[in-house]
Design a protein around this motif. Structure first.
Motif, PDB file in Angstrom:
ATOM      1  N   GLU A  71      -1.979  -9.686  -4.059  1.00  0.00           N
ATOM      2  CA  GLU A  71      -2.033  -9.992  -5.482  1.00  0.00           C
ATOM      3  C   GLU A  71      -3.430  -9.754  -6.030  1.00  0.00           C
ATOM      4  OE1 GLU A  71      -0.448 -13.847  -6.419  1.00  0.00           O
ATOM      5  OE2 GLU A  71       1.459 -13.413  -5.458  1.00  0.00           O
ATOM      6  N   TYR A  77      -0.451  -4.834  -4.666  1.00  0.00           N
ATOM      7  CA  TYR A  77       0.542  -4.708  -5.725  1.00  0.00           C
ATOM      8  C   TYR A  77      -0.015  -3.927  -6.906  1.00  0.00           C
ATOM      9  CZ  TYR A  77       3.245  -8.215  -3.157  1.00  0.00           C
ATOM     10  OH  TYR A  77       3.951  -8.896  -2.206  1.00  0.00           O
ATOM     11  N   ALA A  95       5.805 -11.364  -5.964  1.00  0.00           N
ATOM     12  CA  ALA A  95       4.809 -12.364  -6.345  1.00  0.00           C
ATOM     13  C   ALA A  95       5.464 -13.739  -6.536  1.00  0.00           C
ATOM     14  CB  ALA A  95       4.068 -11.931  -7.600  1.00  0.00           C
TER      15      ALA A  95
END
Length: 156
Positions: A71, A77, A95
């Motif tokens: 994250e 991502y 997430a």
């Protein structure tokens, strides 16, 4: 004459592959296996609960590291979305799973610390957690595959 298997060159330039430093540590899977082995022991064994707690700690730490490297603005991502914006829904799903899995890890840890928590309760929570982690791992692998290996056409 070809004497060995034909190796297909990668279709993804090296710069577009996720760097090893940004992948979840390989030890997370090993730590998860160690936890499942501790859970598989008979709960009536002396110190069963302590061994489960001992093996749960590294899984929690490894998962926190996985979240950290995936994250955020410089995470995996973000890189996936830069490569394949069409995967935004899948990235959001992963997430959200991070929050749910972290909560399940914390709940299992709290329950394992309570002497009155039954072994059946702990095993049920742990089974749910292990299944959630397996699904999350597969979804993450599928998303990386879609980002880097899916051919959308246009080339022959």
């Amino acid at each position: 004459m070809v004497t060995g298997p034909i190796q297909q060159p990668s279709t993804v330039p090296g710069a577009l592959r996720p760097p090893a430093a940004r992948r979840p540590p390989a030890t997370l899977l090993g730590d998860l296996h160690a936890l499942t082995r501790a859970l598989a022991a008979p709960p009536a064994e002396p110190r069963w609960r302590e061994r489960v707690l001992f093996r749960l700690g590294p899984v929690r730490q490894g998962f926190a590291e996985h979240v950290r490297v995936t994250e955020g603005p410089a995470g995996l991502y973000a890189e996936l979305l830069g490569q394949a914006p069409r995967l935004e829904h899948g990235v959001r799903l992963l997430a959200r799973e991070h929050a749910a899995i972290a909560a399940a890890l914390a709940a299992l840890h709290r329950a394992a610390e309570l002497p009155e928590a039954s072994a059946d309760d702990l095993l049920g929570r742990a089974g749910h957690l292990v299944r959630a982690l397996a699904r999350h791992r597969q979804r993450g692998a599928d998303l990386i595959w879609q980002a880097y290996e899916t051919d959308l056409g246009g080339e022959t």
